[in-house]
Motif scaffolding. Sequence first.
Motif, PDB file in Angstrom:
ATOM      1  N   HIS A   1      -6.787  10.917   6.150  1.00  0.00           N
ATOM      2  CA  HIS A   1      -7.519   9.909   5.396  1.00  0.00           C
ATOM      3  C   HIS A   1      -6.568   9.029   4.580  1.00  0.00           C
ATOM      4  CE1 HIS A   1     -11.177  12.130   6.446  1.00  0.00           C
ATOM      5  NE2 HIS A   1     -11.848  11.061   6.045  1.00  0.00           N
ATOM      6  N   ALA A   2      -5.553   9.650   3.967  1.00  0.00           N
ATOM      7  CA  ALA A   2      -4.618   8.888   3.128  1.00  0.00           C
ATOM      8  C   ALA A   2      -3.869   7.850   3.946  1.00  0.00           C
ATOM      9  CB  ALA A   2      -3.639   9.837   2.446  1.00  0.00           C
ATOM     10  N   PHE A   3      -3.369   8.248   5.116  1.00  0.00           N
ATOM     11  CA  PHE A   3      -2.568   7.317   5.908  1.00  0.00           C
ATOM     12  C   PHE A   3      -3.436   6.306   6.669  1.00  0.00           C
ATOM     13  CE2 PHE A   3       0.862  10.379   5.201  1.00  0.00           C
ATOM     14  CZ  PHE A   3       1.903   9.510   4.922  1.00  0.00           C
ATOM     15  N   VAL A   4      -4.611   6.719   7.115  1.00  0.00           N
ATOM     16  CA  VAL A   4      -5.476   5.792   7.856  1.00  0.00           C
ATOM     17  C   VAL A   4      -6.094   4.751   6.929  1.00  0.00           C
ATOM     18  CG1 VAL A   4      -7.629   5.582   9.169  1.00  0.00           C
ATOM     19  CG2 VAL A   4      -5.991   7.373   9.752  1.00  0.00           C
TER      20      VAL A   4
ATOM     21  N   ASP B   1      -5.732   4.528   3.124  1.00  0.00           N
ATOM     22  CA  ASP B   1      -4.973   4.035   1.964  1.00  0.00           C
ATOM     23  C   ASP B   1      -3.713   3.282   2.376  1.00  0.00           C
ATOM     24  OD1 ASP B   1      -6.891   5.315   0.494  1.00  0.00           O
ATOM     25  OD2 ASP B   1      -5.652   7.047   0.000  1.00  0.00           O
ATOM     26  N   VAL B   2      -2.991   3.795   3.368  1.00  0.00           N
ATOM     27  CA  VAL B   2      -1.706   3.198   3.747  1.00  0.00           C
ATOM     28  C   VAL B   2      -1.882   2.119   4.820  1.00  0.00           C
ATOM     29  CG1 VAL B   2       0.588   3.647   4.710  1.00  0.00           C
ATOM     30  CG2 VAL B   2      -0.416   5.264   3.073  1.00  0.00           C
ATOM     31  N   LEU B   3      -2.510   2.457   5.936  1.00  0.00           N
ATOM     32  CA  LEU B   3      -2.735   1.459   6.989  1.00  0.00           C
ATOM     33  C   LEU B   3      -3.816   0.454   6.589  1.00  0.00           C
ATOM     34  CD1 LEU B   3      -2.540   3.577  10.285  1.00  0.00           C
ATOM     35  CD2 LEU B   3      -0.775   2.115   9.280  1.00  0.00           C
ATOM     36  N   GLY B   4      -4.663   0.856   5.662  1.00  0.00           N
ATOM     37  CA  GLY B   4      -5.685  -0.074   5.176  1.00  0.00           C
ATOM     38  C   GLY B   4      -6.804  -0.327   6.165  1.00  0.00           C
ATOM     39  N   LEU B   5      -7.063   0.624   7.052  1.00  0.00           N
ATOM     40  CA  LEU B   5      -8.162   0.464   8.015  1.00  0.00           C
ATOM     41  C   LEU B   5      -9.503   0.791   7.354  1.00  0.00           C
ATOM     42  CD1 LEU B   5      -6.534   2.164  11.141  1.00  0.00           C
ATOM     43  CD2 LEU B   5      -6.616  -0.268  10.582  1.00  0.00           C
ATOM     44  N   LYS B   6     -10.566   0.245   7.897  1.00  0.00           N
ATOM     45  CA  LYS B   6     -11.913   0.557   7.443  1.00  0.00           C
ATOM     46  C   LYS B   6     -12.681   1.186   8.599  1.00  0.00           C
ATOM     47  CE  LYS B   6     -14.128  -2.447   4.865  1.00  0.00           C
ATOM     48  NZ  LYS B   6     -14.713  -3.724   4.393  1.00  0.00           N
ATOM     49  N   ASP B   7     -13.549   2.145   8.272  1.00  0.00           N
ATOM     50  CA  ASP B   7     -14.375   2.764   9.302  1.00  0.00           C
ATOM     51  C   ASP B   7     -15.586   1.878   9.537  1.00  0.00           C
ATOM     52  OD1 ASP B   7     -15.779   4.288  11.039  1.00  0.00           O
ATOM     53  OD2 ASP B   7     -15.980   6.045   9.747  1.00  0.00           O
ATOM     54  N   GLU B   8     -15.460   0.984  10.512  1.00  0.00           N
ATOM     55  CA  GLU B   8     -16.550   0.049  10.795  1.00  0.00           C
ATOM     56  C   GLU B   8     -17.589   0.648  11.740  1.00  0.00           C
ATOM     57  OE1 GLU B   8     -14.288  -3.327  12.082  1.00  0.00           O
ATOM     58  OE2 GLU B   8     -14.268  -4.179  10.067  1.00  0.00           O
TER      59      GLU B   8
ATOM     60  N   ARG C   1       0.823  -1.210   0.000  1.00  0.00           N
ATOM     61  CA  ARG C   1       0.000   0.000   0.000  1.00  0.00           C
ATOM     62  C   ARG C   1       0.861   1.266   0.000  1.00  0.00           C
ATOM     63  NH1 ARG C   1      -5.365  -0.001   1.539  1.00  0.00           N
ATOM     64  NH2 ARG C   1      -6.347  -2.053   1.817  1.00  0.00           N
ATOM     65  N   TYR C   2       1.932   1.271   0.800  1.00  0.00           N
ATOM     66  CA  TYR C   2       2.747   2.493   0.871  1.00  0.00           C
ATOM     67  C   TYR C   2       3.516   2.716  -0.429  1.00  0.00           C
ATOM     68  CZ  TYR C   2       5.720   6.209   2.625  1.00  0.00           C
ATOM     69  OH  TYR C   2       6.365   7.429   2.782  1.00  0.00           O
ATOM     70  N   LEU C   3       4.035   1.646  -1.015  1.00  0.00           N
ATOM     71  CA  LEU C   3       4.725   1.795  -2.302  1.00  0.00           C
ATOM     72  C   LEU C   3       3.771   2.345  -3.359  1.00  0.00           C
ATOM     73  CD1 LEU C   3       6.788  -1.531  -2.326  1.00  0.00           C
ATOM     74  CD2 LEU C   3       7.711   0.781  -2.060  1.00  0.00           C
ATOM     75  N   LYS C   4       2.531   1.842  -3.373  1.00  0.00           N
ATOM     76  CA  LYS C   4       1.533   2.358  -4.314  1.00  0.00           C
ATOM     77  C   LYS C   4       1.192   3.820  -3.990  1.00  0.00           C
ATOM     78  CE  LYS C   4      -2.069  -0.297  -5.168  1.00  0.00           C
ATOM     79  NZ  LYS C   4      -2.145  -0.433  -6.655  1.00  0.00           N
ATOM     80  N   HIS C   5       1.081   4.128  -2.689  1.00  0.00           N
ATOM     81  CA  HIS C   5       0.785   5.504  -2.283  1.00  0.00           C
ATOM     82  C   HIS C   5       1.882   6.457  -2.756  1.00  0.00           C
ATOM     83  CE1 HIS C   5      -0.516   8.895   0.192  1.00  0.00           C
ATOM     84  NE2 HIS C   5       0.724   8.993   0.625  1.00  0.00           N
TER      85      HIS C   5
END
Length: 493
Positions: free
Chosen positions: A422-425, A427-434, A59-63
């Motif tokens: 938003h980008a780091f939470v 896109d990078v960490l890959g978390l979802k707002d559940e 994810r970070y490489l893609k970011h």
Amino acid sequence: MQFYQNQALKIYNSLSGEKQVFTPIHQGSVGMYVCGPTVYSNVHLGNCRTFISFDLVYRYLKHLGYKVRYVRNITDVGHIEDDADEGEDKIAKKARLEKLEPMEIVQQYSVDFHQILELFNNLPPSIEPTATGHIIEQIETIKEIMSNGFAYESNGSVYFDVVTFNKTHNYGQLSGRNLDDMLSNSRELAGQDEKRNPADFALWKKAEPQHIMRWPSPWGDGFPGWHLECTSMSTKYLGKHFDIHGGGMDLKFPHHECEIAQNEAATGQSPVNYWMHANMLTLNGKKMSKSTGNNILPREIFTGNNDKLSKPFSPAVVRFFILQAHYRSVLDFSNDAILAAEKGYNRLMEALETIIHLNPANSSTLDINAWKQACYDAMNDDFNSPILIAQLFEGVHYINLLKEKKESLSATDIETLSKTMHAFVFDVLGLKDEKGSDGSNEKLEGVVNMLIEMRKEARANKNFSLSDEIRNKLTSMGIELKDTKEGTTFSIN
């Protein structure tokens, strides 16, 4: 956007034992191979930690703007128990015990693997090759190694000649092991007489009459050695020399050491620039083990159907817990630790909901650009997710100060703060707002709790048919109830 041009990413290279500035072989593109699962059982949480760690890297490489080809294999020719050269294939053994075809076992646990990683919000790899789909390539690799004088045939099997290889190469370069020490400490194994030296490992094994999984080869019917598949598939899709190879720490020796030897013996060059290894996950301070019962599966965490945790926890909370530790450090999973992670995760999601309600000012009292770069600096330091998370909580602190009007930001800086969070939470960490910013989850929770109360009242009145009907209907909708001494909890699958 090509952020990588302005960011100096450093990766800890297991081969050199130090952090090195990442310079891809081809500018703007990255080739990454990660060892996937042997699909003979449900994927456990320790495995998931490795795959979540490399999902973070991906994810970070893609970011950063790299074009990434991420290859992760499926081992569907089960290697031998304890990774030896003798014994029973893990998948064939499971098939025999469950009276199924080996490919039924492969399908069952491949599906489980994909479902679990999808729940963890892992991105799928670019290519996911299987060992059985690349038997021809593996046979060709063996031919190359043999023609270069680094392997020999013995009684229908083919072994890698470690001693001959070590005369001109360095067997042990990744794990730091000395071949003379390995040879002197090797114990005699069954079938050892087929090998010239105890350290030699199988490239191709002759199939005994009872062996189910077998393929024709120049040396007779048999099956490939475990180490061989990754060499053949990584080079097929990434070339003889690629950027990153990852896996769990337990694969460093013998698996990755043997991969390097095979590649160098076949192609004459070292295959990988950066070797990365994710560390282990312990449970309540002890190594996870199925045999001792000190083990927990992801679904058992999500449903609460276990005897180690006080309640169910969502995949996003478990992912957040895992990323709170650096991928190279040992991480201990416990009830207290996951409860603390859940609180932190909820704070993060609440802050992201608050950003959209912030009012801009004419000027800024906080240096948002310096904070933004600190987030990048954390990830640029060998993907240091715990430091990144600390910086994100600094962002949470800023949001709370702005909400309380103790600090101010211009409209441009609020936008930067929001986009960076938003980008780091996500896109990078890959978390979802559940939690759900529209409150839908809170409403659902209220309805389910009302039904739980109705079920409780029905049971008290000995109306067990109604009690069972409520449970069954909730189960059919993917909502599982768990009855404990403290009461009834639920989880959404």
